[in-house]
Scaffold this motif. Structure first.
Motif, short mmCIF file in Angstrom:
data_model
loop_
_atom_site.label_atom_id
_atom_site.label_comp_id
_atom_site.label_asym_id
_atom_site.label_seq_id
_atom_site.Cartn_x
_atom_site.Cartn_y
_atom_site.Cartn_z
N ALA A 1 44.64 74.07 31.78
CA ALA A 1 43.32 74.23 32.38
C ALA A 1 43.06 75.65 32.84
N PHE A 2 44.09 76.50 32.88
CA PHE A 2 43.95 77.86 33.43
C PHE A 2 43.81 78.88 32.31
N HIS A 3 42.89 79.83 32.53
CA HIS A 3 42.65 80.88 31.54
C HIS A 3 42.30 82.18 32.27
N ALA B 1 32.07 87.21 36.50
CA ALA B 1 31.13 86.37 35.77
C ALA B 1 31.20 84.97 36.37
N PRO B 2 30.11 84.22 36.34
CA PRO B 2 30.14 82.89 36.94
C PRO B 2 31.06 81.93 36.19
N ALA B 3 31.77 81.12 36.92
CA ALA B 3 32.58 80.03 36.36
C ALA B 3 32.26 78.77 37.17
N ASN B 4 32.49 77.62 36.56
CA ASN B 4 32.10 76.37 37.21
C ASN B 4 30.67 76.48 37.70
N GLY C 1 26.65 70.13 37.82
CA GLY C 1 27.62 69.07 38.03
C GLY C 1 28.92 69.26 37.30
N GLY C 2 29.88 68.40 37.67
CA GLY C 2 31.24 68.53 37.17
C GLY C 2 31.38 68.45 35.67
N GLY C 3 30.47 67.76 34.99
CA GLY C 3 30.58 67.64 33.54
C GLY C 3 30.33 68.93 32.80
N ILE C 4 29.51 69.81 33.38
CA ILE C 4 29.19 71.07 32.70
C ILE C 4 30.20 72.16 33.05
N TYR C 5 30.88 72.05 34.21
CA TYR C 5 31.73 73.14 34.68
C TYR C 5 32.88 73.50 33.74
N PRO C 6 33.58 72.53 33.12
CA PRO C 6 34.70 72.92 32.25
C PRO C 6 34.29 73.73 31.03
N LEU C 7 32.99 73.77 30.74
CA LEU C 7 32.51 74.49 29.55
C LEU C 7 32.04 75.90 29.89
N LEU D 1 42.12 87.28 41.78
CA LEU D 1 42.80 87.58 40.53
C LEU D 1 41.95 87.11 39.34
N ASP D 2 42.20 87.71 38.19
CA ASP D 2 41.40 87.44 36.99
C ASP D 2 41.91 86.19 36.27
N TRP D 3 41.57 85.02 36.82
CA TRP D 3 41.84 83.75 36.17
C TRP D 3 40.70 82.80 36.51
N GLU D 4 40.56 81.79 35.70
CA GLU D 4 39.58 80.75 36.02
C GLU D 4 40.14 79.40 35.61
N ALA D 5 39.61 78.38 36.24
CA ALA D 5 40.00 77.00 35.96
C ALA D 5 38.85 76.11 36.37
N PRO D 6 38.74 74.94 35.79
CA PRO D 6 37.66 74.04 36.19
C PRO D 6 37.92 73.43 37.55
N THR D 7 36.86 72.84 38.12
CA THR D 7 37.05 72.05 39.32
C THR D 7 37.90 70.82 38.97
N GLY D 8 38.30 70.08 39.98
CA GLY D 8 39.14 68.92 39.72
C GLY D 8 40.53 69.10 40.29
#
Length: 403
Positions: free
Chosen positions: A71-73, A194-197, A241-247, A363-370
């Protein structure tokens, strides 16, 4: 800028930022015997943590570690090592040791039984106080002057020269809670935020207004090679919402967004159901009766695909969602970008500033909610704090040896 005549105050260990990463780093250093000072720009600690807790405080995700890590990038070696040392099981144990029993929901998400963050935070702050950790609020970090860190405080400008420092300043979203990204002005090795989630802007036509606030359930969203089957909501501003955040990542890269309203049904099966006699029913009633398509989903089909084709089955399996890009950065739950990992060693120490470490959302990483975001902050905070304590011990030993 501190006056040249003002002497910087020394301290053993400094943490800049009192969110989950900073508190975890402070505890690690205090348990190693260091006298720790935490400073935070806000009037009280962990404000974003408490805001997240209002919706249930999703602490982590109970799943196999390798699945969790995916899940981490980007999953840089330092981040991987931190998560391997402090993964989902460790987060659950951490909460329990603070007196907060946890439960795992049907999707694997882990929550405290009380479903909020304030009891855990109170217990954590009390434990840090017992370890001798000092907290100062309304201390706004303004950069370095030589080896000293400079702060604007209620008592006026202050300068500190700690033996070791952990920076846990957060990202660049939700500035009202303390994460404004201002630290990037004086740390050059920073990838653009940049925006995430994040939600998406959609310029709806008037007929969508009755559906604002309606959730879309059971559908699958596709963007690039990513698929999300979580719930999402039609809002006046777009999609949230949570369904769009992982994308978030493929959407930022301008991958088309498609929705499959029937992810468990093949096109031909859907086509056969739609082929049932319609009689005098309207198209909307026919879709509702034959395949159970909800009114909000029917409205989306009409919004994005008119004039409708005779064969609706392929469209219902891949409806294009035309949007106007992400919602503003400050509205995003988290951010991509931040302090690049190539500016850090595997212990999360800044290569250009020995003795200074970094952790958390800066730090320069992102992951979805959850549960992924919080676990990432806990894990990197712990690693940075432990690394700082080891570094301090080595410097102290070297100084004694030289003496």
């Amino acid at each position: 800028m501190v006056d040249q005549g003002q002497q910087a105050k020394s301290c053993e260990a400094l943490v800049v930022g009192a969110g989950p990463a900073g508190l975890m780093a402070a505890e690690a250093m205090a348990r190693a015997g260091l006298r720790v000072l935490i400073v935070d720009a806000m009037p009280s600690p962990a404000r974003k943590f408490l805001m997240a807790g209002k919706s249930g405080l999703n602490l982590t995700k109970d799943e196999p570690l390798e699945d969790f890590l995916r899940a981490f990038h980007p999953l840089q070696p330092a981040l991987r090592m931190a998560l391997q040392d402090f993964g989902p099981d460790a987060v659950k144990d951490f909460a329990i040791r603070l007196g907060q029993q946890v439960f795992t929901g049907s999707t694997g998400r882990v929550f405290p039984l009380v479903m909020k963050g304030s009891p855990l935070l109170r217990g954590w702050l009390a434990r840090l106080d017992g370890l001798g950790v000092t907290l100062r609020t309304r201390w706004h970090w303004t950069g370095w002057q030589g080896e000293a860190l400079l702060f604007d405080t209620p008592q006026g400008p202050q300068a500190l020269t700690p033996a070791v420092t952990v920076l846990a300043c957060g990202g660049a979203s939700w500035a009202r809670l303390g994460s404004d990204g201002g630290w990037a002005d004086f740390i050059p090795d920073t990838a653009p935020f940049a925006p995430a989630n994040m939600g998406l802007n959609v310029l709806w036509s008037g007929h969508m207004a009755p559906h604002f606030g309606t959730p879309i359930k059971g559908a699958a969203l596709h963007a690039g090679d990513q698929i999300s089957r979580g719930e999402w909501v039609i809002s006046a501003r777009g999609i949230e919402g949570g369904g769009i955040y992982p994308l978030s990542r493929p959407l930022r890269e301008e991958a088309p967004l498609m929705v499959d309203f029937f992810p468990d049904l093949a096109v031909e099966d859907l086509r056969q159901r739609l082929a049932r006699p319609r009689g005098k029913s309207s198209l909307a009633n026919h879709l509702r009766k034959t395949i159970g398509l909800a009114p909000a989903a029917i409205a989306l089909v009409q919004e994005f695909a008119r004039p409708l084709p005779d064969d609706l089955a392929p469209l219902l399996k891949a409806l294009p969602i035309h949007h106007a890009g992400p919602r503003p950065l400050d509205e995003a739950i988290s951010v991509a970008g931040g302090l690049r990992f190539d500016a850090l060693d595997d212990d999360l120490m800044l290569r250009v500033r020995p003795g200074t470490f970094a952790a958390g959302e800066m730090l320069d990483w992102e992951a979805p909610t959850g549960g992924y975001l919080l676990t990432g902050c806990f894990a990197t905070g712990l690693r940075a704090g432990q690394s700082a304590a080891v570094y301090y011990a080595k410097q102290l030993a070297n100084a004694r040896g030289a003496g």
